[in-house]
Design a protein around this motif. Structure first.
Motif, PDB file in Angstrom:
ATOM      1  N   PHE A  96     100.218  33.553  -8.181  1.00  0.00           N
ATOM      2  CA  PHE A  96     101.570  33.352  -7.679  1.00  0.00           C
ATOM      3  C   PHE A  96     102.531  34.322  -8.345  1.00  0.00           C
ATOM      4  CE2 PHE A  96     101.187  29.739  -4.982  1.00  0.00           C
ATOM      5  CZ  PHE A  96     100.166  28.972  -5.490  1.00  0.00           C
ATOM      6  N   CYS A  97     103.388  34.864  -7.531  1.00  0.00           N
ATOM      7  CA  CYS A  97     104.507  35.655  -8.018  1.00  0.00           C
ATOM      8  C   CYS A  97     105.745  34.757  -8.025  1.00  0.00           C
ATOM      9  CB  CYS A  97     104.729  36.846  -7.088  1.00  0.00           C
ATOM     10  SG  CYS A  97     106.160  37.844  -7.468  1.00  0.00           S
ATOM     11  N   ALA A  98     106.639  34.991  -8.967  1.00  0.00           N
ATOM     12  CA  ALA A  98     107.878  34.232  -9.006  1.00  0.00           C
ATOM     13  C   ALA A  98     109.021  35.161  -9.371  1.00  0.00           C
ATOM     14  CB  ALA A  98     107.779  33.080 -10.012  1.00  0.00           C
ATOM     15  N   ILE A  99     110.226  34.755  -8.976  1.00  0.00           N
ATOM     16  CA  ILE A  99     111.429  35.457  -9.390  1.00  0.00           C
ATOM     17  C   ILE A  99     112.354  34.476 -10.066  1.00  0.00           C
ATOM     18  CG2 ILE A  99     111.307  37.223  -7.585  1.00  0.00           C
ATOM     19  CD1 ILE A  99     113.397  35.616  -6.014  1.00  0.00           C
ATOM     20  N   SER A 100     113.190  34.956 -10.940  1.00  0.00           N
ATOM     21  CA  SER A 100     114.174  34.113 -11.604  1.00  0.00           C
ATOM     22  C   SER A 100     115.517  34.364 -10.947  1.00  0.00           C
ATOM     23  CB  SER A 100     114.229  34.446 -13.090  1.00  0.00           C
ATOM     24  OG  SER A 100     115.015  33.520 -13.784  1.00  0.00           O
ATOM     25  N   TYR A 111     115.546  23.524 -21.252  1.00  0.00           N
ATOM     26  CA  TYR A 111     115.632  23.471 -19.791  1.00  0.00           C
ATOM     27  C   TYR A 111     114.348  22.856 -19.259  1.00  0.00           C
ATOM     28  CZ  TYR A 111     119.121  26.972 -20.946  1.00  0.00           C
ATOM     29  OH  TYR A 111     120.186  27.625 -21.497  1.00  0.00           O
ATOM     30  N   PHE A 112     114.504  21.954 -18.316  1.00  0.00           N
ATOM     31  CA  PHE A 112     113.354  21.197 -17.821  1.00  0.00           C
ATOM     32  C   PHE A 112     113.393  21.168 -16.299  1.00  0.00           C
ATOM     33  CE2 PHE A 112     112.252  19.840 -22.005  1.00  0.00           C
ATOM     34  CZ  PHE A 112     113.467  19.791 -22.673  1.00  0.00           C
ATOM     35  N   MET A 113     112.237  21.436 -15.706  1.00  0.00           N
ATOM     36  CA  MET A 113     112.162  21.560 -14.263  1.00  0.00           C
ATOM     37  C   MET A 113     111.039  20.698 -13.705  1.00  0.00           C
ATOM     38  SD  MET A 113     113.617  24.285 -15.711  1.00  0.00           S
ATOM     39  CE  MET A 113     112.158  24.932 -16.535  1.00  0.00           C
ATOM     40  N   TRP A 114     111.212  20.288 -12.491  1.00  0.00           N
ATOM     41  CA  TRP A 114     110.143  19.648 -11.715  1.00  0.00           C
ATOM     42  C   TRP A 114     109.936  20.453 -10.440  1.00  0.00           C
ATOM     43  CZ3 TRP A 114     106.792  15.971 -13.125  1.00  0.00           C
ATOM     44  CH2 TRP A 114     107.118  15.182 -14.239  1.00  0.00           C
ATOM     45  N   TYR A 115     108.669  20.740 -10.174  1.00  0.00           N
ATOM     46  CA  TYR A 115     108.286  21.438  -8.949  1.00  0.00           C
ATOM     47  C   TYR A 115     107.360  20.542  -8.139  1.00  0.00           C
ATOM     48  CZ  TYR A 115     110.050  25.922 -10.701  1.00  0.00           C
ATOM     49  OH  TYR A 115     110.854  26.942 -11.154  1.00  0.00           O
ATOM     50  N   ARG A 116     107.414  20.697  -6.827  1.00  0.00           N
ATOM     51  CA  ARG A 116     106.489  20.034  -5.928  1.00  0.00           C
ATOM     52  C   ARG A 116     105.638  21.112  -5.287  1.00  0.00           C
ATOM     53  NH1 ARG A 116     109.551  16.801  -1.508  1.00  0.00           N
ATOM     54  NH2 ARG A 116     110.072  18.923  -0.839  1.00  0.00           N
ATOM     55  N   GLN A 117     104.351  20.845  -5.198  1.00  0.00           N
ATOM     56  CA  GLN A 117     103.441  21.819  -4.609  1.00  0.00           C
ATOM     57  C   GLN A 117     102.526  21.127  -3.613  1.00  0.00           C
ATOM     58  OE1 GLN A 117     100.780  23.864  -7.338  1.00  0.00           O
ATOM     59  NE2 GLN A 117     100.617  25.623  -5.968  1.00  0.00           N
ATOM     60  N   TYR A 118     102.673  21.510  -2.353  1.00  0.00           N
ATOM     61  CA  TYR A 118     101.757  21.026  -1.333  1.00  0.00           C
ATOM     62  C   TYR A 118     100.495  21.869  -1.367  1.00  0.00           C
ATOM     63  CZ  TYR A 118     105.650  18.312   0.573  1.00  0.00           C
ATOM     64  OH  TYR A 118     106.683  17.415   0.744  1.00  0.00           O
ATOM     65  N   SER A 119      99.431  21.292  -0.831  1.00  0.00           N
ATOM     66  CA  SER A 119      98.142  21.958  -0.866  1.00  0.00           C
ATOM     67  C   SER A 119      98.214  23.350  -0.239  1.00  0.00           C
ATOM     68  CB  SER A 119      97.118  21.108  -0.109  1.00  0.00           C
ATOM     69  OG  SER A 119      95.854  21.713  -0.135  1.00  0.00           O
ATOM     70  N   ARG A 120      97.719  24.329  -0.947  1.00  0.00           N
ATOM     71  CA  ARG A 120      97.648  25.728  -0.491  1.00  0.00           C
ATOM     72  C   ARG A 120      99.020  26.359  -0.258  1.00  0.00           C
ATOM     73  NH1 ARG A 120      92.628  27.782   1.031  1.00  0.00           N
ATOM     74  NH2 ARG A 120      90.993  26.332   0.489  1.00  0.00           N
ATOM     75  N   LYS A 121     100.026  25.847  -0.980  1.00  0.00           N
ATOM     76  CA  LYS A 121     101.370  26.425  -0.904  1.00  0.00           C
ATOM     77  C   LYS A 121     101.857  26.762  -2.306  1.00  0.00           C
ATOM     78  CE  LYS A 121     102.070  25.586   3.543  1.00  0.00           C
ATOM     79  NZ  LYS A 121     102.282  26.663   4.533  1.00  0.00           N
ATOM     80  N   GLY A 122     102.929  27.533  -2.386  1.00  0.00           N
ATOM     81  CA  GLY A 122     103.539  27.823  -3.668  1.00  0.00           C
ATOM     82  C   GLY A 122     104.383  26.653  -4.148  1.00  0.00           C
ATOM     83  N   PRO A 123     104.577  26.529  -5.452  1.00  0.00           N
ATOM     84  CA  PRO A 123     105.449  25.464  -5.970  1.00  0.00           C
ATOM     85  C   PRO A 123     106.886  25.671  -5.495  1.00  0.00           C
ATOM     86  CG  PRO A 123     104.114  26.439  -7.723  1.00  0.00           C
ATOM     87  CD  PRO A 123     103.966  27.318  -6.539  1.00  0.00           C
TER      88      PRO A 123
END
Lengths: 114, 110
Positions: free
Chosen positions: A90-94, B32-44
């Motif tokens: 995965f690539c990401a940007i800030s 700093y604290f984050m939550w991500y959701r990731q569906y199957s075969r997708k990016g967060p």
């Protein structure tokens, strides 16, 4: 996907061959990242860039190199692919104002090394 | 010990339930604290972003950070089958480098 594209989306290659993955952003965000995602390990940072020609190593950089000759493109190269590099990349940007930057991810590249 | 720990699940709940997802961390420099959701075969995809301690609410989602116990939580109210995904927590000390948990798989049963 926050204006991020990755190419190719899928690749199958053989051990020992070089592989280059491309990340492209449509805006001029300074920070770009490459991660790999593996079961049981989550997302791990490979390399990141904080500007054109400015890059640094992440947690799992061995066997990988990166280049950023333009703001919008960040390339990840596996000089000689190994089976342990089979993963989703995965690539990401800030994105942000420097005080509350957050990372947005591309759709991923699924790489299989046989 | 990983800097950010997360139970991998899977966690199965009935539709409409309140879901609690949790992470612990060891680095007291994280701000700093984050939550991500990731569906199957997708990016967060970014769900929630929190700075320092406290709560943050966005619709059915509430993020909570307790820096004294180094514990971060995500609550989902009135959970829906469409919430079925992997949820990733992440932390940052202001270095622009996130440390991610391994993710918790959530299944919401209709």
């Amino acid at each position: 996907d926050a204006g991020i594209t990755q190419s190719p989306r899928h690749k199958v290659t053989e051990t020992g061959t070089p592989v280059t993955l491309r990340c492209h952003q449509t805006e001029n965000h300074r920070y770009m990242y490459w991660y790999r995602q593996d079961p049981g390990h989550g997302l791990r940072l490979i390399h990141y860039s904080y500007g054109v020609k400015d890059t640094d190593k992440g947690e799992v950089s061995d066997g990988y190199s990166v280049s950023r000759s333009k703001t919008e493109d960040f390339l990840l190269t596996l000089e000689s692919a190994t089976s342990s590099q089979t993963s989703v990349y995965f690539c990401a940007i800030s994105v942000g104002d420097g005080a509350t930057d957050t990372q947005y991810f591309g759709p991923g590249t699924r790489l299989t090394v046989l | 010990q990983k800097e950010v720990e997360q139970d991998p699940g899977p966690l199965s709940v009935p539709e409409g339930a309140i879901v609690s997802l949790n992470c612990t961390y060891s680095n007291s420099a994280f701000q700093y604290f984050m939550w991500y959701r990731q569906y199957s075969r997708k990016g967060p995809e970014l769900l929630m972003y929190t700075y320092s301690s406290g709560n943050k609410e966005d619709g059915r989602f509430t993020a909570q950070v307790d820096k004294s116990s180094k514990y971060i939580s995500l609550f989902i109210r009135d959970s829906q089958p469409s919430d079925s995904a992997t949820y990733l927590c992440a932390a940052d000390s202001g270095t622009y480098k996130y440390i991610f948990g391994t993710g918790t798989r959530l299944k919401v049963l209709a």
